[in-house]
Structures are given as structure tokens and as C-alpha cells.
Design a protein around this motif. Structure first.
Motif, short mmCIF file in Angstrom:
data_model
loop_
_atom_site.label_atom_id
_atom_site.label_comp_id
_atom_site.label_asym_id
_atom_site.label_seq_id
_atom_site.Cartn_x
_atom_site.Cartn_y
_atom_site.Cartn_z
N PRO A 22 0.82 -1.23 0.00
CA PRO A 22 0.00 0.00 0.00
C PRO A 22 0.85 1.27 0.00
CG PRO A 22 0.08 -0.90 2.21
CD PRO A 22 0.84 -1.87 1.33
N LEU A 23 1.55 1.53 -1.09
CA LEU A 23 2.41 2.71 -1.17
C LEU A 23 1.62 3.99 -0.95
CD1 LEU A 23 4.58 1.82 -4.30
CD2 LEU A 23 5.28 1.67 -1.91
N GLU A 24 0.48 4.08 -1.64
CA GLU A 24 -0.31 5.31 -1.55
C GLU A 24 -0.84 5.53 -0.14
OE1 GLU A 24 -3.03 7.64 -4.73
OE2 GLU A 24 -3.56 5.55 -4.36
N GLU A 25 -1.21 4.44 0.53
CA GLU A 25 -1.68 4.56 1.91
C GLU A 25 -0.57 5.08 2.82
OE1 GLU A 25 -3.14 1.59 5.51
OE2 GLU A 25 -3.49 1.01 3.42
N ARG A 26 0.66 4.57 2.65
CA ARG A 26 1.78 5.06 3.46
C ARG A 26 2.05 6.53 3.16
NH1 ARG A 26 0.27 1.29 5.36
NH2 ARG A 26 1.30 -0.70 5.84
N PHE A 27 1.98 6.91 1.89
CA PHE A 27 2.19 8.31 1.52
C PHE A 27 1.17 9.21 2.21
CE2 PHE A 27 0.74 11.80 -1.20
CZ PHE A 27 1.90 12.54 -1.33
N ARG A 28 -0.08 8.81 2.19
CA ARG A 28 -1.14 9.63 2.80
C ARG A 28 -0.98 9.69 4.32
NH1 ARG A 28 -5.46 11.03 -0.37
NH2 ARG A 28 -5.39 10.28 -2.53
N GLN A 29 -0.49 8.62 4.92
CA GLN A 29 -0.26 8.63 6.36
C GLN A 29 0.84 9.64 6.72
OE1 GLN A 29 0.62 4.50 7.05
NE2 GLN A 29 -1.53 3.91 7.28
N ILE A 30 1.91 9.65 5.92
CA ILE A 30 2.99 10.61 6.16
C ILE A 30 2.47 12.04 6.00
CG2 ILE A 30 5.20 11.46 5.28
CD1 ILE A 30 5.83 8.54 4.48
N LEU A 31 1.70 12.26 4.94
CA LEU A 31 1.16 13.59 4.68
C LEU A 31 0.24 14.04 5.83
CD1 LEU A 31 1.48 15.60 2.34
CD2 LEU A 31 -0.62 14.67 1.36
N ALA A 32 -0.55 13.11 6.36
CA ALA A 32 -1.45 13.44 7.46
C ALA A 32 -0.67 13.82 8.71
CB ALA A 32 -2.38 12.26 7.74
N ARG A 33 0.46 13.16 8.95
CA ARG A 33 1.29 13.52 10.12
C ARG A 33 1.83 14.93 9.98
NH1 ARG A 33 3.70 8.13 9.10
NH2 ARG A 33 2.49 6.64 10.35
N PRO A 84 4.37 19.96 4.29
CA PRO A 84 3.71 18.96 5.13
C PRO A 84 4.29 17.55 4.98
CG PRO A 84 2.08 20.39 4.14
CD PRO A 84 3.40 20.74 3.50
N PHE A 85 4.65 17.17 3.75
CA PHE A 85 5.18 15.82 3.57
C PHE A 85 6.52 15.67 4.29
CE2 PHE A 85 7.62 12.51 1.41
CZ PHE A 85 6.73 11.45 1.48
N LEU A 86 7.40 16.65 4.14
CA LEU A 86 8.70 16.57 4.81
C LEU A 86 8.54 16.61 6.33
CD1 LEU A 86 10.85 18.84 2.47
CD2 LEU A 86 10.94 16.35 2.67
N ALA A 87 7.57 17.41 6.80
CA ALA A 87 7.31 17.45 8.24
C ALA A 87 6.79 16.10 8.73
CB ALA A 87 6.31 18.56 8.56
N GLY A 88 5.90 15.50 7.96
CA GLY A 88 5.37 14.19 8.34
C GLY A 88 6.43 13.11 8.29
N LEU A 89 7.37 13.25 7.35
CA LEU A 89 8.45 12.27 7.24
C LEU A 89 9.34 12.30 8.48
CD1 LEU A 89 9.35 10.20 5.11
CD2 LEU A 89 10.93 11.92 4.23
N GLN A 90 9.53 13.50 9.05
CA GLN A 90 10.33 13.61 10.27
C GLN A 90 9.67 12.89 11.44
OE1 GLN A 90 13.42 15.04 10.62
NE2 GLN A 90 13.39 15.25 8.39
N VAL A 103 13.58 1.23 8.14
CA VAL A 103 13.93 2.42 8.91
C VAL A 103 14.11 3.59 7.95
CG1 VAL A 103 15.62 3.46 10.47
CG2 VAL A 103 14.99 1.04 10.71
N VAL A 104 13.51 4.73 8.29
CA VAL A 104 13.55 5.91 7.44
C VAL A 104 14.77 6.76 7.78
CG1 VAL A 104 12.36 8.05 6.81
CG2 VAL A 104 11.05 5.95 7.18
N GLY A 105 15.59 7.06 6.77
CA GLY A 105 16.76 7.91 6.96
C GLY A 105 16.51 9.32 6.45
N GLN A 106 17.57 10.10 6.36
CA GLN A 106 17.47 11.48 5.91
C GLN A 106 17.18 11.51 4.41
OE1 GLN A 106 17.55 13.83 8.12
NE2 GLN A 106 17.34 15.60 6.76
N PRO A 107 16.16 12.25 3.97
CA PRO A 107 15.83 12.27 2.54
C PRO A 107 16.71 13.25 1.76
CG PRO A 107 14.29 13.65 3.74
CD PRO A 107 15.19 13.02 4.78
N ASP A 108 16.85 12.99 0.48
CA ASP A 108 17.44 13.95 -0.45
C ASP A 108 16.29 14.70 -1.12
OD1 ASP A 108 20.01 13.08 0.08
OD2 ASP A 108 19.97 11.57 -1.51
#
Length: 262
Positions: A22-33, A84-90, A103-108
Motif C-alpha cells: 500500500p504505497l499510496e496509503e503510506r504516503f497519505r499517512q505521512i502527509l497526514a502527520r 507537510p510531507f517533509l514534516a510528516g516524514l520527520q 527504517v527511514v533515513g534522511q531524505p534527499d
């Protein structure tokens, strides 16, 4: 402006990408955060998502105790989503798929302006128009195109560039919009001169199967002198935009990842 975000991931055991993840679901979860969201019915979608790809490293195979690297490429077409996406990724320490953790690392992060993209292409084409008669595209993941609601597993120039134009005119500033009449010239003057393609069966939402394709294609503009450098620049610009918006349907599920052949 289009934003490319490469998310570096690590896992303790080998993972093999499953198109059902569920890539899109994970993306939307990050965006919601990060305090934002995208309507389910948004079309064209303001983002594209790559599969989770392993990162190949030179040398002998990693030992069981070594963290294995992966990457996930997210393309955002709407400026309002980037913060918002970068904030949610943090706030996202790991991504879970099939009970396994990455495990999520630092994005480029690469920011690209629509104005700069358009102006850069115009400068290049204006300096050497004949050098830009050809457009080569490589489809890294299966592409799903349709004609009259039916699967059409070939990179028809009109269908491909209609997709790019639709996305460009949705997200680029109004003064950069491309007239839809460009597609009439594409139909008459953009010919397919080479391709290396394979058919792929794609499971679409709902469980049904559809025919898609993967590989690469080269187009050539016929009678380019008659059309002029502005037409060449528009075609090249839209093709480069394809690297951000992807090609065809379900680009939020890992399909249609596209690169411009140099």
C-alpha cells in the motif's frame, strides 16, 4: 514547483517489492502527520510514487548483521504538499510493509521550478533545434494507458503526451500552460522510430487484470522546420515533465515511472 524526494531506507533482511504493497496509503499517512491531505478523487494526482527499490552496492554480499539499503522516490507536483510531507516524514521513524520494517533515513530533496524547467528547455532548443528532433523515454515500471476505456499496451504518442500536458496544465503556473491543440500536431508529426517494449499484466484496484507495457521508445518530429522551435521546445518540456508526473494511470501505486533518455 515539482519536488523530487528520495527517501533512504534500511532493513535488516532482504525485501522483495510486492506491487500489492500500500504505497499510496503510506504516503497519505505521512502527509497526514504533517497536517495535510489529498482528496481521494484528485485527478491528475499531485504526486507519483516509485516502488521500494533496493540500492545495489559494490563488493561481496552483505552479512546478516548489515543494514540493507533501499530507496523510495516521491515526486510532488503541488508546492502545497512539500512542507507537510517533509514534516510528516520527520515524524515517521519507519515504514511497515507485510509485517517488515524499513527504517527511514534522511531524505534527499530536489526543488525544481516550472519556470526554470520551461526556460531551460527553450534555451537549449533555441540554440540547436535539429538536435532536439528526437525524444527518448524509458519506462522503468509498467505503464497503463487506455483508449476508449480499454487497455492499450503501447506508448501511443498522443496518449503519452496528453497525460503529460494534462498534468502540466494542472500544476504549472497559468502563463506556462500548453494549448491542448498541441496534441493535433503530435498526432500528425510525432512518429515512433524505435522501441524495445514488453507487455506486462497489471492488477488494477478491484482485482481485475489489465495489459500494460515496460521498456523504452524513441519518437521523432517530422517536418520540424515547418512546426518551428517552439513546438520542439513544448514537446521536450512535456517529456522532461514526464520524469516528475510519470506516465499513464496508477502512478501513485508505483506504475509509470519514467526517465528521459539522453
Amino acid at each position: 514547483m515539482p519536488t523530487l524526494i528520495t527517501i533512504h531506507l534500511t532493513a535488516t533482511e532482504p525485501l522483495f517489492f510486492n506491487p500489492a504493497w500500500p504505497l499510496e496509503e503510506r504516503f497519505r499517512q505521512i502527509l497526514a502527520r504533517g497536517g495535510s491531505s489529498v482528496p481521494e478523487e484528485a485527478a491528475p494526482a499531485p504526486y507519483t510514487l516509485s516502488p521500494i527499490w533496493p540500492v545495489r552496492t559494490p563488493g561481496p554480499p552483505a552479512s546478516p548483521a548489515t543494514a540493507l539499503p533501499y530507496r523510495w522516490r516521491v515526486s510532488l507536483l503541488d508546492d502545497a504538499l512539500t512542507g507537510p510531507f517533509l514534516a510528516g516524514l520527520q515524524k515517521t521513524p519507519a515504514l511497515e510493509f507485510d509485517g517488515r520494517s524499513l527504517v527511514v533515513g534522511q531524505p534527499d530533496v530536489q526543488l525544481h521550478s516550472y519556470d526554470e524547467l520551461a526556460a531551460g528547455v527553450r534555451r537549449q532548443v533555441g540554440a540547436r533545434p535539429p538536435a532536439f528532433r528526437r525524444v527518448g523515454l524509458k519506462f522503468l515500471t509498467p505503464v497503463l494507458l487506455r483508449r476508449h476505456r480499454l487497455s492499450f499496451p503501447l506508448p501511443d504518442p498522443v496518449a503519452v503526451f496528453h497525460h503529460y500536458l494534462d498534468g502540466w496544465d494542472t500544476f504549472a503556473p497559468r502563463e506556462l500552460w500548453v494549448n491542448v491543440n498541441l496534441l493535433d500536431a503530435v498526432e500528425m508529426h510525432l512518429e515512433t522510430v524505435d522501441h524495445q517494449l514488453e507487455t506486462r499484466r497489471i492488477r488494477v484496484p478491484g482485482g481485475k487484470m489489465a495489459a500494460g507495457f515496460i521498456g523504452q521508445v524513441t519518437y521523432r518530429v517530422r517536418q520540424w522546420q515547418k512546426l518551428g522551435p517552439d513546438f520542439l521546445a513544448a514537446v521536450q518540456m512535456l517529456a522532461r515533465f514526464g520524469e516528475y508526473c510519470g506516465t499513464g494511470e496508477l502512478t501513485g501505486h508505483g506504475l509509470g515511472q519514467t526517465r528521459l533518455l539522453k
